[in-house]
Design a protein around this motif. Structure first.
Motif: not given
Length: 411
Positions: A287-291
């Motif tokens: 998964k890609l995580i964007e914060v």
């Protein structure tokens, strides 16, 4: 950075690449540096291009970085970039430096251009020497062309443990002229940059001096490439290079130019998309995580906090396991070296508000767990509610496969 006008619309070129801008060509081949895949590539401009670069801040900068710095120190122009995979040529002493200079000389002779118009990059195992016999023969077999297939061959030649090639291209109008920009990158492990990230190359036919190009690159790098992390390790070879050959035909760009914002937006779009592709392709990632952090006292503090959260091993493993344990997020915010009011924090994961003014919100843990399981891109939003600063960082989850890949990296 001064901008006198908002950016004009930017068009994404779905089939674009590093050869989309006028005057650029590329090639990638299998030279035998690794078992079967492409391992040697080149980007070429038909005219010398104003160029700028940023590099890793590691104390052990690899030999290719020193050679590229030496090339740019002459005129701040490049006409070709040579890239090999399989061997980083890092921590290889005087021999490694001499080898890097030799490959620069060979490519210059092959393309009939001055040596200082050549940059070199390497990626792969640290502490091993280049196979110079294969490098010499491989360089002779590099014949750059302005075809999409040749750009794809280059993109594959620069990969190591990457599972996918990474490209992005855009176009916009400046002074009524069509300006095109394309990029290619590699990166999968040892991703925690500070100044640059992995290997990334951007080409454009915009007309701009190296001085102003570096100004734009430094600003954009801080907002994009420097805001990704996979595993907290910084490479010895990280480099971002931008080449601008001016063939679009408009007047030279500068921060005072009324369409400067358009150029900077193009560079940010290409850089951000390449950065996100690197984060998504992290070793073993699912998964890609964007914060995104808002409401900080400054953009810099927001960027720092966002990177702390996305770089947290506990956050990354929670995302991999679809564990709706938002305490991992608040924990990372807690140790971030920024100003925080513990009473005013909001946190959302996707569309699920889980903390409001530092109090637990009314949310469904089942729905949040389903979101973590089902979505390939996980979005975490933190609002500190103490200022106007905002920043975004990107990373990936941490899986069992990350350990498997790196436990057997050389075998």
């Amino acid at each position: 950075m001064q901008t006198l006008e908002k950016s004009k619309p930017i068009k994404v070129l779905l089939d674009g690449s590093i050869v989309s801008p006028k005057g650029f060509a590329a090639a990638g081949i299998h030279a035998g540096l690794r078992y079967s895949k492409n391992d040697l590539g080149v980007i070429f401009s038909e005219v010398p291009a104003e160029s700028a670069a940023v590099y890793t801040t590691s104390h052990f900068q690899a030999a290719p970085i020193k050679v590229t710095q030496d090339s740019l120190a002459v005129e701040n122009k490049l006409q070709a970039i040579l890239v090999n995979s399989a061997c980083a040529n890092a921590c290889t002493g005087k021999r490694g430096l001499a080898d890097a200079y030799q490959t620069r000389e060979w490519l210059a002779e092959h393309l009939n251009i001055p040596e200082h118009y050549v940059a070199v990059s390497s990626t792969g195992v640290i502490g091993e020497y280049l196979n110079m016999e294969k490098m010499e023969q491989g360089i002779k077999n590099l014949h750059p062309k302005a075809e999409a297939a040749d750009a794809e061959q280059f993109e594959s030649a620069i990969l190591t443990t990457d599972l996918a090639t990474k490209r992005w291209a855009v176009e916009a109008t400046i002074e009524g002229k069509t300006v095109t920009m394309g990029g290619a990158a590699k990166g999968s492990g040892m991703i925690h940059p500070n100044m640059a990230t992995m290997l990334a190359y951007v080409t454009t036919d915009a007309c701009i001096s190296s001085e102003h190009l570096h100004t734009a690159l430094k600003e954009v790098t801080d907002q994009t490439f420097n805001q990704i992390t996979v595993d907290g390790d910084t490479s010895t070879n990280d480099t971002v290079v931008v080449m601008a050959n001016g063939l679009a035909g408009h007047s030279p760009l500068s921060p005072q130019h009324p369409e400067w914002a358009t150029f900077v937006s193009m560079l940010k779009e290409v850089s951000e998309q390449l950065a996100k592709k690197i984060a998504r392709d992290g070793e073993g990632a699912t998964k890609l995580i964007e914060v995104k952090v808002n409401g900080a006292v400054s953009d810099e503090e927001a960027q720092r906090a966002a990177k702390e959260v996305v770089g947290s091993s506990l956050v990354k493993t929670a995302v991999f396991g679809a564990d709706a344990n938002w305490g991992r997020i608040i924990g990372a915010i807690g140790y971030s070296p920024i100003e925080v009011n513990p009473e005013t924090i909001d946190i959302a994961v996707g569309n699920h508000l889980i903390l409001s003014q530092s109090e637990v919100a009314d949310y469904s843990e089942e729905e949040l767990t389903a979101y973590l399981k089902d979505e390939e891109e996980i979005k975490i939003t933190v609002h500190l509610n103490i200022g106007e600063g905002s920043g975004t960082a990107w990373g990936c989850d941490l899986s069992y496969d990350y350990v498997k890949i790196n436990a057997s990296y050389r075998t």
